[in-house]
Write an enzyme that holds these catalytic residues in place. Structure first.
Site, PDB file in Angstrom:
ATOM      1  N   ARG A  16     -14.613  10.553   7.030  1.00 41.55           N
ATOM      2  CA  ARG A  16     -14.499   9.299   6.277  1.00 41.55           C
ATOM      3  C   ARG A  16     -13.718   8.319   7.145  1.00 41.55           C
ATOM      4  O   ARG A  16     -12.817   8.727   7.884  1.00 41.55           O
ATOM      5  CB  ARG A  16     -13.772   9.526   4.938  1.00 41.55           C
ATOM      6  CG  ARG A  16     -13.576   8.257   4.126  1.00 41.55           C
ATOM      7  CD  ARG A  16     -13.236   8.514   2.653  1.00 41.55           C
ATOM      8  NE  ARG A  16     -11.965   9.151   2.421  1.00 41.55           N
ATOM      9  CZ  ARG A  16     -11.803  10.432   2.105  1.00 41.55           C
ATOM     10  NH1 ARG A  16     -12.849  11.220   1.976  1.00 41.55           N
ATOM     11  NH2 ARG A  16     -10.598  10.944   1.917  1.00 41.55           N
ATOM     12  N   ASP A  39      17.822  18.542 -14.992  1.00 45.03           N
ATOM     13  CA  ASP A  39      18.471  17.257 -14.721  1.00 45.03           C
ATOM     14  C   ASP A  39      17.784  16.440 -13.628  1.00 45.03           C
ATOM     15  O   ASP A  39      18.305  15.411 -13.204  1.00 45.03           O
ATOM     16  CB  ASP A  39      19.941  17.485 -14.338  1.00 45.03           C
ATOM     17  CG  ASP A  39      20.715  18.094 -15.490  1.00 45.03           C
ATOM     18  OD1 ASP A  39      20.361  17.805 -16.650  1.00 45.03           O
ATOM     19  OD2 ASP A  39      21.661  18.867 -15.245  1.00 45.03           O
ATOM     20  N   HIS A  55     -10.525  15.669  -2.650  1.00 46.39           N
ATOM     21  CA  HIS A  55      -9.129  15.472  -3.051  1.00 46.39           C
ATOM     22  C   HIS A  55      -8.208  16.564  -2.501  1.00 46.39           C
ATOM     23  O   HIS A  55      -7.236  16.973  -3.146  1.00 46.39           O
ATOM     24  CB  HIS A  55      -9.007  15.395  -4.582  1.00 46.39           C
ATOM     25  CG  HIS A  55      -9.519  14.105  -5.130  1.00 46.39           C
ATOM     26  ND1 HIS A  55      -9.735  13.895  -6.466  1.00 46.39           N
ATOM     27  CD2 HIS A  55      -9.873  12.951  -4.513  1.00 46.39           C
ATOM     28  CE1 HIS A  55     -10.203  12.653  -6.642  1.00 46.39           C
ATOM     29  NE2 HIS A  55     -10.292  12.072  -5.480  1.00 46.39           N
ATOM     30  N   GLU A 109     -14.832   2.428   2.679  1.00 47.97           N
ATOM     31  CA  GLU A 109     -14.568   3.820   3.026  1.00 47.97           C
ATOM     32  C   GLU A 109     -15.790   4.738   2.942  1.00 47.97           C
ATOM     33  O   GLU A 109     -15.797   5.715   2.185  1.00 47.97           O
ATOM     34  CB  GLU A 109     -13.431   4.382   2.172  1.00 47.97           C
ATOM     35  CG  GLU A 109     -13.532   4.135   0.674  1.00 47.97           C
ATOM     36  CD  GLU A 109     -12.353   4.773  -0.074  1.00 47.97           C
ATOM     37  OE1 GLU A 109     -12.113   5.973   0.130  1.00 47.97           O
ATOM     38  OE2 GLU A 109     -11.694   4.075  -0.850  1.00 47.97           O
ATOM     39  N   TYR A 153     -20.099  14.286   4.298  1.00 49.42           N
ATOM     40  CA  TYR A 153     -19.465  15.602   4.124  1.00 49.42           C
ATOM     41  C   TYR A 153     -20.584  16.641   4.127  1.00 49.42           C
ATOM     42  O   TYR A 153     -21.460  16.609   3.259  1.00 49.42           O
ATOM     43  CB  TYR A 153     -18.679  15.629   2.803  1.00 49.42           C
ATOM     44  CG  TYR A 153     -17.811  14.401   2.652  1.00 49.42           C
ATOM     45  CD1 TYR A 153     -16.521  14.359   3.195  1.00 49.42           C
ATOM     46  CD2 TYR A 153     -18.304  13.243   2.028  1.00 49.42           C
ATOM     47  CE1 TYR A 153     -15.740  13.209   3.095  1.00 49.42           C
ATOM     48  CE2 TYR A 153     -17.533  12.087   1.922  1.00 49.42           C
ATOM     49  CZ  TYR A 153     -16.257  12.074   2.459  1.00 49.42           C
ATOM     50  OH  TYR A 153     -15.499  10.940   2.370  1.00 49.42           O
ATOM     51  N   ASP A 200      -4.179   1.949   2.104  1.00 52.54           N
ATOM     52  CA  ASP A 200      -5.069   3.103   1.899  1.00 52.54           C
ATOM     53  C   ASP A 200      -5.973   3.227   3.127  1.00 52.54           C
ATOM     54  O   ASP A 200      -6.923   2.468   3.261  1.00 52.54           O
ATOM     55  CB  ASP A 200      -5.879   2.849   0.615  1.00 52.54           C
ATOM     56  CG  ASP A 200      -6.750   4.035   0.219  1.00 52.54           C
ATOM     57  OD1 ASP A 200      -6.671   5.089   0.878  1.00 52.54           O
ATOM     58  OD2 ASP A 200      -7.513   3.883  -0.758  1.00 52.54           O
ATOM     59  N   ASP A 245      -6.232  10.877   5.053  1.00 56.63           N
ATOM     60  CA  ASP A 245      -6.327   9.745   4.128  1.00 56.63           C
ATOM     61  C   ASP A 245      -4.922   9.550   3.584  1.00 56.63           C
ATOM     62  O   ASP A 245      -4.452  10.345   2.755  1.00 56.63           O
ATOM     63  CB  ASP A 245      -7.327  10.070   3.006  1.00 56.63           C
ATOM     64  CG  ASP A 245      -7.534   8.907   2.040  1.00 56.63           C
ATOM     65  OD1 ASP A 245      -6.744   7.936   2.073  1.00 56.63           O
ATOM     66  OD2 ASP A 245      -8.487   8.981   1.244  1.00 56.63           O
ATOM     67  N   HIS A 290      -5.880   2.453  -6.664  1.00 57.04           N
ATOM     68  CA  HIS A 290      -7.139   2.078  -7.309  1.00 57.04           C
ATOM     69  C   HIS A 290      -6.745   0.956  -8.263  1.00 57.04           C
ATOM     70  O   HIS A 290      -6.373   1.202  -9.405  1.00 57.04           O
ATOM     71  CB  HIS A 290      -7.772   3.255  -8.051  1.00 57.04           C
ATOM     72  CG  HIS A 290      -8.336   4.288  -7.108  1.00 57.04           C
ATOM     73  ND1 HIS A 290      -9.050   5.374  -7.519  1.00 57.04           N
ATOM     74  CD2 HIS A 290      -8.282   4.393  -5.754  1.00 57.04           C
ATOM     75  CE1 HIS A 290      -9.406   6.105  -6.472  1.00 57.04           C
ATOM     76  NE2 HIS A 290      -8.946   5.540  -5.390  1.00 57.04           N
ATOM     77  N   HIS A 340     -13.025   0.355  -3.623  1.00 60.43           N
ATOM     78  CA  HIS A 340     -12.307   0.125  -4.881  1.00 60.43           C
ATOM     79  C   HIS A 340     -11.353  -1.020  -4.618  1.00 60.43           C
ATOM     80  O   HIS A 340     -11.016  -1.303  -3.469  1.00 60.43           O
ATOM     81  CB  HIS A 340     -11.580   1.392  -5.354  1.00 60.43           C
ATOM     82  CG  HIS A 340     -10.664   2.009  -4.335  1.00 60.43           C
ATOM     83  ND1 HIS A 340      -9.399   1.540  -4.083  1.00 60.43           N
ATOM     84  CD2 HIS A 340     -10.842   3.062  -3.483  1.00 60.43           C
ATOM     85  CE1 HIS A 340      -8.832   2.287  -3.133  1.00 60.43           C
ATOM     86  NE2 HIS A 340      -9.691   3.206  -2.738  1.00 60.43           N
TER      87      HIS A 340
HETATM   88  N1  GLY Z   1      -6.903   7.634  -1.218  1.00 59.95           N
HETATM   89  C1  GLY Z   1      -7.637   7.352  -2.372  1.00 59.95           C
HETATM   90  C2  GLY Z   1      -8.876   6.686  -2.055  1.00 59.95           C
HETATM   91  O1  GLY Z   1      -9.228   6.557  -0.911  1.00 59.95           O
HETATM   92  O2  GLY Z   1      -9.529   6.175  -2.896  1.00 59.95           O
HETATM   93 MN    MN Z   2      -9.521   4.407  -1.006  1.00 59.68          MN
HETATM   94 MN    MN Z   3      -7.981   6.640   0.825  1.00 57.40          MN
END
Ligand code: GLY
Ligand code: MN
Ligand code: MN
Length: 460
Positions: free
Chosen positions: A428, A35, A242, A407, A411, A270, A259, A364, A357
């Site tokens: 990042r 449910d 990710h 961004e 790494y 973001d 992030d 996105h 992006h």
């Molecule tokens: N948090 C997703 C990106 O930075 O694209």
């Molecule tokens: Mn992003």
């Molecule tokens: Mn991001």
């Protein structure tokens, strides 16, 4: 007063062409188990044209500007369980649509809206089962051709029109995005300060402690949800692109990459920040951080009206490549120059994603990354690393009101070729930029990025 939603519906209607009809469903509800449902999130296209957040709804817009909403009927018993419904009686006055019906009438009323029209527009490959529904409605119209009714003879992808409209954010959207950005920035400040404070107090800090600070700050300021799953990555976890906030310890001496961004009134933010868990950068951490920061400054300087979408990426790549050479992560012996690094994509093991992006209702966001209507200027070329054939199409020209992220990152995984001091560092830095007439407005800078500013914030 005409609402922004009425204005958008009128602007869309004007592009449908004579005899065009657009159909836009909202998102389905999704069961989590038994449910319990997943938290409901409306469809972005539908919301863009209605501002309406209830599930089980469809919008139909005709080329003459008439709009029809199908929505949940008033139902006292269901409303006791699920909450108040707007209902079709109130919808025209509240939402400005021409008429409204119960969604239960959809299969009876929708074919009537398609009779004697020429083209059905709907978002292709977006709503599971919508194509079959459209086929069903067209079948009903066709069944009446012997009565002299004509049936639409073409289907068009509505995404092509709506994606272009959504790509340039109007004043109302920019205002909402600035507010979302501010909340997210303060959430990052809070997580940074919590990390340093808990470590100073000798507490066992976990990634989820910092995630809790983010979520608290988002919700405290009215955000409905995180715009995407928050990444809180301590130490080496930052090299997993990710990664999610998990239980790993946040250790004194390591970096933390966060992030995370909230969604506010349908719009995403973001932000990524990378900071020393204890508030003070070590020397190799600072060296690598300064390279990423310089790359981000370069990408921001390249973001302006008339530039292309790829320009910030290329600006960032040049600075990152130079930094990799300067710090010895790439050797001058193997790579004679920055141009050589760029040509061979030697930066790729350290920087494997793109710099930007589109950002909007979706994190996105929709919108073409190449200039629409421009044919390929050169034959496809094989990517030097992957061999995948890539079309060399001119990337999108930036205009005021487009919103994109900046961004860059680096790494570093353990490798014999790389000085050990940099192993397991992932950095990042991500901000959200509104393109303006003269440059760009970074709307996420309520959280600092400069080394000295982060250190002083975390000392407080
Ligand atoms: N948090 C997703 C990106 O930075 O694209
Ligand atoms: Mn992003
Ligand atoms: Mn991001």
């Amino acid at each position: 007063m005409t609402s922004i939603y009425s204005q958008r519906r009128a602007a869309l209607a004007a592009q449908l062409g004579h005899g065009g009809v657009a159909i836009i469903p909202t998102a389905p509800e999704r069961a989590r188990n038994r449910d319990s449902d997943f938290p409901y999130r409306h469809d972005s296209y539908f919301y863009y044209l209605t501002g309406f957040t209830e599930p089980n709804a469809y919008l139909v817009i005709a080329a003459n500007g008439h709009s029809t909403l199908f929505c949940q009927p008033k139902d006292l018993e269901r409303e006791i369980w699920d909450g108040i419904r707007l209902g079709p009686e109130a919808a025209p006055a509240v939402l400005g649509v021409t008429q409204a019906h119960s969604v239960g009438e959809l299969n009876k009323e929708l074919p009537k809206l398609l009779e004697n029209q020429t083209t059905v527009w709907f978002p292709f490959a977006t709503h599971e089962a919508l194509t079959a529904q459209v086929d069903g409605w067209l079948t009903q119209v066709r069944a009446r051709v012997r009565m002299g009714v004509s049936c639409p003879s073409s289907q068009q992808d509505l995404c092509t029109l709506l994606d272009e409209m959504r790509l340039v954010k109007d004043a109302h959207e920019q205002d909402t995005m600035r507010r979302a950005a501010r909340i997210s920035a303060h959430a990052h400040v809070r997580a940074m300060q919590t990390s340093a404070r808990m470590l100073r107090a000798g507490q066992d800090v976990r990634e989820y402690h910092l995630e809790a600070e983010l979520l608290h700050e988002f919700r405290l300021h009215g955000s409905q949800f995180p715009a995407y799953t928050s990444i809180v990555a301590a130490g080496a976890n930052a090299c997993v692109l990710h990664y999610r906030a998990d239980v790993a310890p946040v250790r004194d001496g390591e970096l933390v990459l966060i992030d995370a961004g909230c969604e506010l009134d349908g719009y995403a933010s973001d932000i990524t920040r990378t900071f020393p868990a204890n508030g003070k950068f070590s020397s190799p951490q600072k060296d690598l951080y300064q390279v990423v920061l310089a790359a981000q400054h370069a990408s921001a300087a390249a973001t302006k009206t008339g530039a292309r979408f790829n320009d910030p990426h290329e600006a960032a790549l040049r600075v990152l490549s130079q930094g990799l050479l300067d710090l010895g992560l790439l050797t001058q012996a193997k790579h004679s120059s920055v141009d050589d690094v760029l040509e061979k994509k030697a930066y790729f093991p350290f920087y494997m994603h793109r710099t930007s992006h589109w950002l909007g209702m979706d994190v996105h966001d929709c919108g073409s990354y190449v200039e629409p209507g421009v044919a390929n200027t050169a034959p496809a070329k094989a990517d030097p690393l992957t061999g995948v054939m890539v079309q060399a199409r001119p990337s999108r020209v930036l205009h005021p009101g487009m919103v994109l992220t900046l961004e860059p990152g680096l790494y570093v995984r353990p490798s014999e070729d790389v000085p050990e001091a940099f192993w397991h560092i992932g950095i990042r830095i991500e901000d959200d930029a509104i393109v303006t007439a003269t440059g760009c407005e970074l709307i996420t800078r309520d959280v600092p990025v400069e080394v000295a500013d982060i250190e002083s914030l975390m000392a407080k």
